[in-house]
Design an enzyme around this catalytic site. Structure first.
Site, PDB file in Angstrom:
ATOM      1  N   PRO A  90       0.824  -1.225   0.000  1.00 19.21           N
ATOM      2  CA  PRO A  90       0.000   0.000   0.000  1.00 19.21           C
ATOM      3  C   PRO A  90       0.853   1.267   0.000  1.00 19.21           C
ATOM      4  O   PRO A  90       0.348   2.355  -0.231  1.00 19.21           O
ATOM      5  CB  PRO A  90      -0.830  -0.115   1.281  1.00 19.21           C
ATOM      6  CG  PRO A  90      -0.286  -1.249   2.053  1.00 19.21           C
ATOM      7  CD  PRO A  90       0.591  -2.070   1.167  1.00 19.21           C
ATOM      8  N   ASP A 142     -10.570   0.805 -24.631  1.00 19.02           N
ATOM      9  CA  ASP A 142     -10.903   0.681 -23.209  1.00 19.02           C
ATOM     10  C   ASP A 142     -10.986   2.047 -22.552  1.00 19.02           C
ATOM     11  O   ASP A 142     -10.296   2.975 -22.963  1.00 19.02           O
ATOM     12  CB  ASP A 142      -9.790  -0.077 -22.455  1.00 19.02           C
ATOM     13  CG  ASP A 142      -9.796  -1.565 -22.730  1.00 19.02           C
ATOM     14  OD1 ASP A 142     -10.787  -2.053 -23.267  1.00 19.02           O
ATOM     15  OD2 ASP A 142      -8.792  -2.203 -22.390  1.00 19.02           O
ATOM     16  N   GLU A 153       1.718  -7.857   8.580  1.00 19.44           N
ATOM     17  CA  GLU A 153       1.625  -6.389   8.730  1.00 19.44           C
ATOM     18  C   GLU A 153       2.512  -5.650   7.744  1.00 19.44           C
ATOM     19  O   GLU A 153       2.462  -4.439   7.647  1.00 19.44           O
ATOM     20  CB  GLU A 153       1.997  -5.970  10.163  1.00 19.44           C
ATOM     21  CG  GLU A 153       1.107  -6.560  11.227  1.00 19.44           C
ATOM     22  CD  GLU A 153      -0.357  -6.181  11.057  1.00 19.44           C
ATOM     23  OE1 GLU A 153      -0.640  -4.974  10.982  1.00 19.44           O
ATOM     24  OE2 GLU A 153      -1.205  -7.078  10.994  1.00 19.44           O
ATOM     25  N   ARG A 174      -4.196  -8.716 -20.619  1.00 19.70           N
ATOM     26  CA  ARG A 174      -5.170  -8.421 -21.677  1.00 19.70           C
ATOM     27  C   ARG A 174      -4.618  -7.431 -22.709  1.00 19.70           C
ATOM     28  O   ARG A 174      -5.150  -7.312 -23.805  1.00 19.70           O
ATOM     29  CB  ARG A 174      -6.506  -7.941 -21.106  1.00 19.70           C
ATOM     30  CG  ARG A 174      -6.451  -6.649 -20.361  1.00 19.70           C
ATOM     31  CD  ARG A 174      -7.736  -6.414 -19.584  1.00 19.70           C
ATOM     32  NE  ARG A 174      -8.912  -6.413 -20.470  1.00 19.70           N
ATOM     33  CZ  ARG A 174      -9.202  -5.428 -21.297  1.00 19.70           C
ATOM     34  NH1 ARG A 174      -8.422  -4.365 -21.366  1.00 19.70           N
ATOM     35  NH2 ARG A 174     -10.266  -5.491 -22.055  1.00 19.70           N
TER      36      ARG A 174
HETATM   37  N1  ADE Z   1      -0.997  -5.113   0.091  1.00 22.16           N
HETATM   38  C1  ADE Z   1      -1.884  -4.718   1.027  1.00 22.16           C
HETATM   39  N2  ADE Z   1      -2.639  -3.702   0.578  1.00 22.16           N
HETATM   40  C2  ADE Z   1      -2.222  -3.427  -0.700  1.00 22.16           C
HETATM   41  C3  ADE Z   1      -2.588  -2.487  -1.686  1.00 22.16           C
HETATM   42  N3  ADE Z   1      -3.560  -1.592  -1.479  1.00 22.16           N
HETATM   43  N4  ADE Z   1      -1.940  -2.520  -2.863  1.00 22.16           N
HETATM   44  C4  ADE Z   1      -0.947  -3.412  -3.085  1.00 22.16           C
HETATM   45  N5  ADE Z   1      -0.534  -4.316  -2.186  1.00 22.16           N
HETATM   46  C5  ADE Z   1      -1.168  -4.345  -1.000  1.00 22.16           C
END
Ligand code: ADE
Length: 230
Positions: free
Chosen positions: A89, A169, A116, A154
């Protein structure tokens, strides 16, 4: 293209990769997808791949040893060096432009973490691009990896029946896709726009462009930063 996936849960990928376009692309040899289980590189008899964070705090952190050892094993499976992607994230947000960029690579190595997060030395020690699929926290990188694989595969030549279709697309021209219609001509009182039945391809193209603009203005005005699209 060859895609290597490093994960603790290869089984999670079975269903998404066994249907429709992703299945056909693999059968046609457009993409070769290879799994490596990070747990196979754990060094103790419990197959431990995570541990408590130094300094305290909740949850478990992925240990660097099994990730580096599995990565170094995978690197040698093909002479093509490839682009290494760490799903997190904290990464750059994935979008269609990134999907196009990744689709131009001959090899991708995707690393999906759990728990985590990763020990910081994984982030700093691997020459990996960090990618997030959005501002929310998943239980692991596997679903993020699947989304990237779907969006990238794709785009590969031969993956879709009609070679031209990815160009139309949503997002490909910086706009959302224009409205599409198929049979029947009238459905519950709503008729297909006359222009689409006219056979005038130039006028249809103009109409579609205008519709794409209007839809983008209404639903995703943030995509229209570029004034010449207005
Ligand atoms: N791992 C946990 N959350 C994630 C996200 N939003 N994007 C990529 N990998 C992740």
């Amino acid at each position: 293209m060859r895609i290597d996936i490093l994960t603790l849960f290869p089984e999670m990928f079975e269903s998404p990769l066994s249907h429709s376009i992703l299945k056909r692309a693999q059968q046609a040899g457009v993409v070769d997808i290879v799994f490596t289980n990070i747990r196979d590189f754990a060094t103790d008899c419990y197959k431990k791949v995570d541990d408590k964070p130094y300094g305290g705090g909740p949850g478990m952190v992925m240990m660097p040893g099994p990730v580096f050892d599995s990565f170094e094993h995978v690197e040698k499976l093909s002479p093509e060096k490839g682009k290494v992607v760490l799903l997190t994230p904290q990464g750059q947000k994935f979008d269609q432009a990134k999907a196009i960029e990744l689709s131009e690579q001959k090899r991708l190595i995707l690393i999906a973490g759990r728990y985590e997060g990763f020990d910081e030395r994984i982030r700093t020690g691997l020459d990996a691009e960090q990618i997030s699929i959005g501002d929310y926290i998943l239980s692991g990188g596997e679903l993020a990896a699947m989304i990237i694989i779907d969006a990238v595969v794709r785009l590969l030549a031969g993956a879709l029946g009609d070679e031209d279709s990815p160009k139309d697309d949503s997002f490909s021209g910086g706009l959302l896709e224009y409205p599409q219609y198929t049979r029947p001509e009238v459905f519950r009182g709503t008729k297909v726009p006359d222009i689409l039945l006219s056979g005038d391809h130039a006028k249809i193209a103009q109409w579609r462009h205008r519709q794409a603009l209007e839809r983008t203005k209404k639903c995703r005005p943030d995509l229209l930063k570029d004034n010449d699209k207005l």
